[in-house]
Write a protein that holds these residues in place. Structure first.
Motif, mmCIF file in Angstrom:
data_model
loop_
_atom_site.group_PDB
_atom_site.id
_atom_site.type_symbol
_atom_site.label_atom_id
_atom_site.label_comp_id
_atom_site.label_asym_id
_atom_site.label_seq_id
_atom_site.Cartn_x
_atom_site.Cartn_y
_atom_site.Cartn_z
ATOM 1 N N LEU A 9 7.927 -20.509 -8.754
ATOM 2 C CA LEU A 9 8.070 -21.355 -7.569
ATOM 3 C C LEU A 9 7.635 -22.793 -7.891
ATOM 4 C CD1 LEU A 9 8.790 -21.450 -4.574
ATOM 5 C CD2 LEU A 9 6.415 -20.843 -4.058
ATOM 6 N N ARG A 10 6.554 -22.922 -8.627
ATOM 7 C CA ARG A 10 6.089 -24.261 -9.001
ATOM 8 C C ARG A 10 7.126 -24.997 -9.842
ATOM 9 N NH1 ARG A 10 1.034 -24.593 -12.887
ATOM 10 N NH2 ARG A 10 2.687 -24.227 -14.411
ATOM 11 N N LYS A 20 17.539 -25.218 -13.795
ATOM 12 C CA LYS A 20 16.633 -25.942 -14.686
ATOM 13 C C LYS A 20 15.268 -25.258 -14.744
ATOM 14 C CE LYS A 20 18.802 -30.479 -14.079
ATOM 15 N NZ LYS A 20 18.627 -31.857 -13.565
ATOM 16 N N ALA A 21 14.821 -24.727 -13.608
ATOM 17 C CA ALA A 21 13.538 -24.015 -13.591
ATOM 18 C C ALA A 21 13.611 -22.754 -14.436
ATOM 19 C CB ALA A 21 13.151 -23.674 -12.157
ATOM 20 N N ALA A 22 14.734 -22.039 -14.336
ATOM 21 C CA ALA A 22 14.910 -20.821 -15.136
ATOM 22 C C ALA A 22 14.873 -21.143 -16.621
ATOM 23 C CB ALA A 22 16.230 -20.152 -14.759
ATOM 24 N N GLN A 23 15.515 -22.255 -16.988
ATOM 25 C CA GLN A 23 15.517 -22.657 -18.394
ATOM 26 C C GLN A 23 14.107 -23.000 -18.856
ATOM 27 O OE1 GLN A 23 18.122 -25.968 -19.144
ATOM 28 N NE2 GLN A 23 17.918 -25.838 -21.358
ATOM 29 N N ALA A 24 13.351 -23.707 -18.011
ATOM 30 C CA ALA A 24 11.979 -24.079 -18.365
ATOM 31 C C ALA A 24 11.078 -22.853 -18.482
ATOM 32 C CB ALA A 24 11.416 -25.041 -17.320
ATOM 33 N N CYS A 25 11.360 -21.826 -17.658
ATOM 34 C CA CYS A 25 10.550 -20.600 -17.670
ATOM 35 C C CYS A 25 11.046 -19.582 -18.697
ATOM 36 C CB CYS A 25 10.558 -19.962 -16.282
ATOM 37 S SG CYS A 25 9.780 -20.970 -15.000
ATOM 38 N N SER A 33 15.714 -16.115 -9.439
ATOM 39 C CA SER A 33 16.085 -16.054 -8.015
ATOM 40 C C SER A 33 15.603 -14.761 -7.376
ATOM 41 C CB SER A 33 17.606 -16.171 -7.869
ATOM 42 O OG SER A 33 18.068 -17.418 -8.350
ATOM 43 N N ARG A 34 15.719 -13.670 -8.129
ATOM 44 C CA ARG A 34 15.288 -12.362 -7.624
ATOM 45 C C ARG A 34 13.774 -12.357 -7.389
ATOM 46 N NH1 ARG A 34 18.120 -9.817 -10.849
ATOM 47 N NH2 ARG A 34 16.623 -9.525 -12.540
ATOM 48 N N ILE A 36 11.862 -14.902 -6.635
ATOM 49 C CA ILE A 36 11.538 -15.702 -5.443
ATOM 50 C C ILE A 36 11.906 -14.934 -4.173
ATOM 51 C CG2 ILE A 36 11.991 -17.859 -4.216
ATOM 52 C CD1 ILE A 36 10.316 -18.083 -6.816
ATOM 53 N N ARG A 37 13.035 -14.221 -4.200
ATOM 54 C CA ARG A 37 13.420 -13.382 -3.054
ATOM 55 C C ARG A 37 12.348 -12.327 -2.776
ATOM 56 N NH1 ARG A 37 17.615 -14.957 0.388
ATOM 57 N NH2 ARG A 37 19.475 -15.546 -0.802
ATOM 58 N N GLN A 38 11.839 -11.722 -3.841
ATOM 59 C CA GLN A 38 10.797 -10.696 -3.683
ATOM 60 C C GLN A 38 9.542 -11.302 -3.072
ATOM 61 O OE1 GLN A 38 10.350 -9.174 -7.637
ATOM 62 N NE2 GLN A 38 12.144 -7.817 -7.514
ATOM 63 N N LEU A 39 9.193 -12.525 -3.510
ATOM 64 C CA LEU A 39 8.025 -13.198 -2.964
ATOM 65 C C LEU A 39 8.225 -13.479 -1.468
ATOM 66 C CD1 LEU A 39 5.270 -14.571 -3.371
ATOM 67 C CD2 LEU A 39 6.499 -16.659 -4.010
ATOM 68 N N GLU A 40 9.414 -13.923 -1.104
ATOM 69 C CA GLU A 40 9.712 -14.194 0.299
ATOM 70 C C GLU A 40 9.637 -12.908 1.130
ATOM 71 O OE1 GLU A 40 12.726 -18.040 0.182
ATOM 72 O OE2 GLU A 40 13.531 -16.064 -0.366
#
Length: 306
Positions: A9-10, A20-25, A33-34, A36-40
């Motif tokens: 998320l950060r 871009k976040a996925a690439q960085a992680c 995405s999955r 973040i959905r689980q967190l929500e």
């Protein structure tokens, strides 16, 4: 899994983009995405507003992000505490520094070691904007940067360190006018290697030439100090850089000639940190020690080289 979700998320907030976040992680975008959905789902709220074409965070998401930053910062401090205890060191500090102030960092760390004992540090060389971003996300404890470029907000505490002294520097083989100064007109006649135009210290150089009404001969523009230093030492170009961008404790006497440029508008370099509570005790000690460290003698010594 929970901490990983907060980390994802950060990074989404930082890059304003899932891809871009996925690439960085170093994960796939569907996996991120999955998560973040689980967190929500776990929290029963919507964090990312997926209905808008432009990336956006919901009001609930803003609160979760602040919470995420605090938790991740706490986890990082806990790990540092455990690591420090195992290694019998005073603590760990994370510092972000602009490229042209890199050579003052060893002097500052030496002072911290003398006062606090053995410690560990992580030093990141970053542009101003990245230092601000990492201070906000609490990935850095302290920034060393152009503090006049820091957002004028109560969120930051700012203290002056020194006013930059910019000089024209050439190899010893080059011919320069006698004395400790050189005019902008004379500097404009030399082939120059300068930092890229988006950097603050380069913008100050451009203002100097514009004020003098002369057009410089630019042979190299780069964001790499190492590249500029190599070209200058090879005798191919001169440069205009802050004195602090040269090694301060090992003045290259006999290898460089330096001249001050009259009427130069100096950049203001200082310490920046978040003003809100949360800085570790050790990071606070580092902050206090750095503010007591005198740098001017080292800067003045190097200005006399050549």
């Amino acid at each position: 899994m929970f901490l990983k979700q907060l980390y994802y998320l950060r990074e989404i907030e930082r890059y304003q983009s899932f891809s871009k976040a996925a690439q960085a992680c170093n994960v796939s975008q569907p996996a991120l995405s999955r998560a973040i959905r689980q967190l929500e789902d776990e929290l029963g709220i919507v964090i990312i507003d997926r209905k808008k074409k432009v990336f956006g965070v919901t009001d609930d998401g803003v609160r979760v992000l602040k919470w995420a930053h605090d938790i991740l910062r706490g986890v990082s401090e806990l790990r540092n505490e455990v690591s420090s205890s195992r290694q019998a060191i005073a603590g760990v500090v994370k510092i972000g520094v602009i490229p042209t102030a890199v050579h003052i960092v060893p002097i500052l760390l030496e002072e911290v070691r003398a006062r606090c004992g053995d410690f560990a540090s992580e030093v990141f060389v970053l542009p101003n904007i990245a230092i601000i971003e990492k201070l906000v996300s609490k990935e850095l404890d302290i920034g060393i940067m152009y503090y006049d470029q820091c957002p004028q907000a109560k969120a930051f505490e700012v203290r002056a360190l020194y006013a930059e002294q910019q000089v024209l520097a050439t190899s010893d083989a080059s011919s320069l006018p006698a004395g400790d100064q050189i005019s902008w007109e004379a500097a404009a006649r030399l082939p120059l290697a300068l930092l890229s135009r988006e950097l603050r210290c380069r913008q100050l150089v451009d203002v100097g030439f514009q004020t003098a009404g002369v057009e410089p001969i630019i042979r190299l523009e780069t964001n790499s100090l190492e590249m500029i230093h190599a070209e200058v030492m090879a005798g191919k170009v001169a440069t205009i850089l802050p004195v602090s961008s040269f090694p301060l404790r090992v003045p290259p006497q006999g290898r460089l000639k330096m001249r001050r440029l009259p009427g130069f508008s100096p950049g203001s370099v200082g310490l920046v940190r978040l003003s809100e509570p949360g800085l570790s005790t050790f990071a606070s000690e580092v902050w206090a020690t750095v503010l007591k460290t005198r740098l001017q003698d080292d800067l003045d010594l190097l200005c006399k080289s050549g």
